[in-house]
Design a protein around this motif. Sequence first.
Motif, PDB file in Angstrom:
ATOM      1  N   ASN A   5       0.827  -1.201   0.000  1.00  0.00           N
ATOM      2  CA  ASN A   5       0.000   0.000   0.000  1.00  0.00           C
ATOM      3  C   ASN A   5       0.866   1.258   0.000  1.00  0.00           C
ATOM      4  O   ASN A   5       0.684   2.160   0.794  1.00  0.00           O
ATOM      5  CB  ASN A   5      -0.959  -0.028   1.213  1.00  0.00           C
ATOM      6  N   SER A   6       1.863   1.270  -0.909  1.00  0.00           N
ATOM      7  CA  SER A   6       2.798   2.396  -0.925  1.00  0.00           C
ATOM      8  C   SER A   6       3.034   2.846  -2.363  1.00  0.00           C
ATOM      9  O   SER A   6       2.888   2.063  -3.308  1.00  0.00           O
ATOM     10  CB  SER A   6       4.131   1.983  -0.298  1.00  0.00           C
ATOM     11  N   VAL A   7       3.355   4.094  -2.519  1.00  0.00           N
ATOM     12  CA  VAL A   7       3.669   4.602  -3.851  1.00  0.00           C
ATOM     13  C   VAL A   7       5.160   4.872  -3.933  1.00  0.00           C
ATOM     14  O   VAL A   7       5.830   5.092  -2.918  1.00  0.00           O
ATOM     15  CB  VAL A   7       2.877   5.883  -4.200  1.00  0.00           C
ATOM     16  N   SER A   8       5.665   4.858  -5.173  1.00  0.00           N
ATOM     17  CA  SER A   8       7.053   5.227  -5.385  1.00  0.00           C
ATOM     18  C   SER A   8       7.138   5.992  -6.708  1.00  0.00           C
ATOM     19  O   SER A   8       6.269   5.850  -7.573  1.00  0.00           O
ATOM     20  CB  SER A   8       7.955   3.994  -5.398  1.00  0.00           C
ATOM     21  N   GLU A   9       8.209   6.794  -6.836  1.00  0.00           N
ATOM     22  CA  GLU A   9       8.359   7.644  -8.015  1.00  0.00           C
ATOM     23  C   GLU A   9       9.588   7.228  -8.798  1.00  0.00           C
ATOM     24  O   GLU A   9      10.631   6.916  -8.210  1.00  0.00           O
ATOM     25  CB  GLU A   9       8.526   9.098  -7.576  1.00  0.00           C
ATOM     26  N   TYR A  10       9.472   7.297 -10.106  1.00  0.00           N
ATOM     27  CA  TYR A  10      10.596   6.934 -10.964  1.00  0.00           C
ATOM     28  C   TYR A  10      10.760   7.968 -12.068  1.00  0.00           C
ATOM     29  O   TYR A  10       9.808   8.634 -12.468  1.00  0.00           O
ATOM     30  CB  TYR A  10      10.374   5.561 -11.611  1.00  0.00           C
ATOM     31  N   THR A  11      12.002   8.048 -12.520  1.00  0.00           N
ATOM     32  CA  THR A  11      12.227   8.730 -13.785  1.00  0.00           C
ATOM     33  C   THR A  11      13.007   7.749 -14.648  1.00  0.00           C
ATOM     34  O   THR A  11      13.699   6.855 -14.130  1.00  0.00           O
ATOM     35  CB  THR A  11      13.060  10.021 -13.614  1.00  0.00           C
ATOM     36  N   ALA A  12      12.857   7.891 -15.968  1.00  0.00           N
ATOM     37  CA  ALA A  12      13.549   6.970 -16.880  1.00  0.00           C
ATOM     38  C   ALA A  12      13.903   7.718 -18.148  1.00  0.00           C
ATOM     39  O   ALA A  12      13.182   8.632 -18.549  1.00  0.00           O
ATOM     40  CB  ALA A  12      12.654   5.786 -17.188  1.00  0.00           C
ATOM     41  N   ASP A  13      15.007   7.283 -18.761  1.00  0.00           N
ATOM     42  CA  ASP A  13      15.363   7.908 -20.037  1.00  0.00           C
ATOM     43  C   ASP A  13      14.417   7.441 -21.151  1.00  0.00           C
ATOM     44  O   ASP A  13      14.077   8.196 -22.038  1.00  0.00           O
ATOM     45  CB  ASP A  13      16.808   7.561 -20.397  1.00  0.00           C
ATOM     46  N   TYR A  14      14.045   6.194 -21.040  1.00  0.00           N
ATOM     47  CA  TYR A  14      13.160   5.621 -22.064  1.00  0.00           C
ATOM     48  C   TYR A  14      12.041   4.832 -21.391  1.00  0.00           C
ATOM     49  O   TYR A  14      12.247   4.205 -20.364  1.00  0.00           O
ATOM     50  CB  TYR A  14      13.953   4.729 -23.014  1.00  0.00           C
ATOM     51  N   ILE A  15      10.893   4.898 -22.018  1.00  0.00           N
ATOM     52  CA  ILE A  15       9.759   4.112 -21.511  1.00  0.00           C
ATOM     53  C   ILE A  15       9.296   3.178 -22.626  1.00  0.00           C
ATOM     54  O   ILE A  15       9.044   3.626 -23.756  1.00  0.00           O
ATOM     55  CB  ILE A  15       8.579   5.021 -21.097  1.00  0.00           C
ATOM     56  N   LEU A  16       9.231   1.913 -22.289  1.00  0.00           N
ATOM     57  CA  LEU A  16       8.605   0.945 -23.224  1.00  0.00           C
ATOM     58  C   LEU A  16       7.273   0.529 -22.604  1.00  0.00           C
ATOM     59  O   LEU A  16       7.245  -0.051 -21.517  1.00  0.00           O
ATOM     60  CB  LEU A  16       9.510  -0.276 -23.435  1.00  0.00           C
ATOM     61  N   ILE A  17       6.200   0.906 -23.287  1.00  0.00           N
ATOM     62  CA  ILE A  17       4.874   0.574 -22.751  1.00  0.00           C
ATOM     63  C   ILE A  17       4.333  -0.662 -23.474  1.00  0.00           C
ATOM     64  O   ILE A  17       4.221  -0.679 -24.707  1.00  0.00           O
ATOM     65  CB  ILE A  17       3.903   1.759 -22.887  1.00  0.00           C
ATOM     66  N   ALA A  18       4.075  -1.679 -22.701  1.00  0.00           N
ATOM     67  CA  ALA A  18       3.562  -2.943 -23.255  1.00  0.00           C
ATOM     68  C   ALA A  18       2.431  -3.407 -22.338  1.00  0.00           C
ATOM     69  O   ALA A  18       2.504  -4.444 -21.702  1.00  0.00           O
ATOM     70  CB  ALA A  18       4.676  -3.972 -23.344  1.00  0.00           C
ATOM     71  N   THR A  19       1.416  -2.541 -22.268  1.00  0.00           N
ATOM     72  CA  THR A  19       0.328  -2.805 -21.318  1.00  0.00           C
ATOM     73  C   THR A  19      -0.719  -3.765 -21.863  1.00  0.00           C
ATOM     74  O   THR A  19      -1.691  -4.072 -21.190  1.00  0.00           O
ATOM     75  CB  THR A  19      -0.347  -1.494 -20.913  1.00  0.00           C
ATOM     76  N   GLY A  20      -0.521  -4.193 -23.101  1.00  0.00           N
ATOM     77  CA  GLY A  20      -1.416  -5.220 -23.608  1.00  0.00           C
ATOM     78  C   GLY A  20      -2.806  -4.715 -23.918  1.00  0.00           C
ATOM     79  O   GLY A  20      -2.987  -3.595 -24.404  1.00  0.00           O
TER      80      GLY A  20
END
Lengths: 617, 384
Positions: free
Chosen positions: A112-127
């Motif tokens: 039950n926790s959130v976390s934050e990220y940054t990324a140079d590239y995002i690959l979205i494969a959410t189907g």
Amino acid sequence: MVDNQAGGKRHVDAIVIGAGPAGLCGAIAIAESIGDGTKVLVVDEGIEPGGQLPKQTHKFFGHEGFYASVRGFEIGKRLVDKARELGINFLMQTTLAGIYEDSIVAYDRNSNSVSEYTADYILIATGASERFLLFKNNTLPGVYGAGAVQTLMNQYKVMPGKSFLIIGAGNIGLIVAYQLLQAGAKVKAIVEATSKIGGYMVHANKIMRLGIPILLNHTIISALGEDRVEGAIIAQVDGKFKPIPGTEKEIAVDTICLAVGLQPSVELVAQTGAEIKYISELGGYVPVRDENMKTTVNNVYVAGDLSGIEEASTAMIEGYIAGYNIAQKITGKDMSEKITNMKNELVEFRKGPFAAKVREGLKKMGISFPGGGYREEIQQMPSSLSRLKAVIECPQAIPCNPCETSCPTGAINTGGNINGVPQVDYEKCTGCGICVTKCPGLAIFLVQQREEHSIVGIPYEFLPVPEKGSSVKLLDKNGKYVADGQIDRVMINRKEKTHIAFLKVPKGMEGVVRHFEMSTVSEESQAYICRCEEVSRNDVEKLIDSGITDYEEIRRVLRIGMGPCGGKTCRSVVLQIISEKTGVPISESRLGAFRPPVIPLPIDAIVRYAKGVGTDE
Amino acid sequence: MSEVKGAYNVCIIGGGITGTALAYSLCNLGETSVAVFEKSYLSSGSTGRCGGGIRQQWSTKNNVRLAMRSVELFEHFKEDVGTDIEYYQGGYLMLSYDEEEAKQFEKNVEIQREEGLDVEILTPKQVSERYPYINTEDLVLATFCQKDGHANPHKAVIGYAQAARRMGARIYTHTEVLGIDVQNGKVVGVDTNQGYFKCDAVVNASGPWSKQVSQLVGVDLPTESYRHQIFVTEPLENFFPMMAISFAGNFYMRQAQHGQFIMGQGDKDEKPGINYNVTFKFEKELTVKMVKLFPFLRNLRIMRHWSGMYNMSPDAQPIIGQSNIVNNYFYAVGYSGHGFMVAPAVTEALAELIVLGKTTHTDISYLNVDRFANAEVEKEKNVV
């Protein structure tokens, strides 16, 4: 591990959203190429990575480079093992809640926790998500999507019901039906609103030879039941998919499984600002992307069903293409050879007729794929097969070739194109049966004509495995009883679990028999057909088997129809059984005599009447 | 002539008790090249419609002998043929309501006893003591033979047919004989709606159609078919072991193994000809009569009512033998309502005649059709 940044944000080179075949392959491609898996993070909602793969118990199509002939859950395991070996991090049971301007926010449901990220590239494969269908009472407990049924049954080992109606004859509907039958459930029917089976014919054949009807031009009107599903009303539809009044039929089932198609899950990709376009051939709203899987946002890539509804092999290839492109940018190294190889794979996979829609859809995005160039000619079964040989019944051009690549003598070829309809060189075929156990469509049989009978080897994936010598009922490709036979032997395949059951069949039936049923006395066969005289289906079948096939003869031996009802309920049932067992249509069978009185007539009433009208005593 | 479909040493026309039992008897003698042609289903003619009684109380020596041999064979049916046909030796109670007939019964019993049959003569009082559910009013006397009995005719036909099939005979149902090919005074083949079959001998076992079938060979038989009706009640627990029959009273009744009562009577007004309809008149007449004699019947209901044919001969005795006009033509017809009960012995003898050229177990020469050339015929009196 991921780099910790100020403000608690963690940074990675690439974040992959979705741990299905596309996401896993993308992550693997990136990690392999940059040589450090820890800089890749995979986020997925599921309990275990693999996306839909862990629910898939059937063998996949394609070629061996993309795990053809391997069962779905096994493919998932192999990909995940590979990803973990490379050091890739997984955040499971974690929903990527949003792609914000400033960060990517993940919500861990477990803690039950959130976390934050940054990324140079995002690959979205959410189907994709399952389409729903509107019909009366579709909120009743017992109405499931096919994915939920697969999750419960194959992942959690819980059967959601005992008897099923499946809506939709695409590959998913057909596959779920087969899996349900393997798990011991009943499938009453598959209804399909269009006029043709959308899935592969080899998948449909697996169902039909088990006797499951596929009702084309039919839809569901209503679920029945008070507190949960107890049945369904189905009806025929016209050319505009409108139910035709008067064709309604009730089917008693406790579960309705919807397999009416998928739509890309575009919610996250849309948040990146990438352009979304409605392209019906690709399944609805899809992100606009180029041939390298890059969306209109420079560092956002997509792959798999999100980029257009297709299947697992192409999802994996798209994942690699996206992954290598991302890796090329991260490392600055030239990855064009790998990328071109994967693109060529995609071209091959998309040449066939089943990819026509995807080709159409991609054209609307300015990406063109060629079609055609494969063999469609179907080889006829040779009229004489004195030695055991493979007979392939794979009538459609589908991108799949394990038969060809597994054959130790090079006897099978798909004509130089993976989509080609396979053919057998009968000079080279030794009847070893390897192709039978490899074929994901279970569409290869072994046939031999012997002097007194013929042998048909059938791929068999049910339990219990039949015993040598046991008597069976032989079924044709529509699951119709055609004759009695015997198990000659069984070739057990412990590793891949596709066994081969060799059947002794009457001569001339080697092209007809495609499945069998154990001749055990089922509960149904012990049920009374004639309740007045307590005659069971088994009694009737045994008599027919002994050569007594006329309704009147059966009636006289078993007293069926001689009770108080006079045969009002049992006559038609017996005629149906005679028809099933003899192959003579019920319309041509002899109905038998109808004798007075139609209800038992009290002698006392006749006597009183007769005396009243002065009959002599 | 249609396409030749096969060749058999013996072709039998009719899939009733005679046809199937003959096929079985021929196979037993080693003659397995046998075909039975039945135009409908097995037992669809007279056998499947009959009362199922099996008795030995006849009025002539020859008939008593024939019936006694038949009973011997029925007693071993289960072991020999391999089917339980519900054979039950519950006896035949022959009830006489007529002084003159009663005297004849006493004479018959003498003949029967001479042949070694154990038959009792019962007074009305004895009947009423033994069978309190029978109203003995107007009864003069009764005779009773415990070794008589009844069986299920359908099961007998199916049993014979399956046994014959196992030994090699072929049984063609729904195959109607349309012509019999006679050349130079000999039958050489049988033409059917399923094709032509060559044969060395043909047997007419066609029951109700005996005359018409014989005409296909060009031989006249003095038979005529008459409708007889019959009905069956709902079942009761078994308590009525025997067949009760009366000629003067014009009825017969038995309780089958399943518990139902099967009963019928003759009708002097019937015209010759095949007619499978049923009349309500029959139900009215028979129920009124039977309820008086067997009062418990009043509480039962009629389940099914049907009719069958008696293929009558001039002396009410079967016509069995070999034609002296077309000498490989055999016939077993004209049973006059008691074909089922004598079929085992008749077919045993006929099979011997066909295979061995002579009979060894039972003499059936007295049943040859030539007897009607004589001016006087001895009529069998014990027929309903």
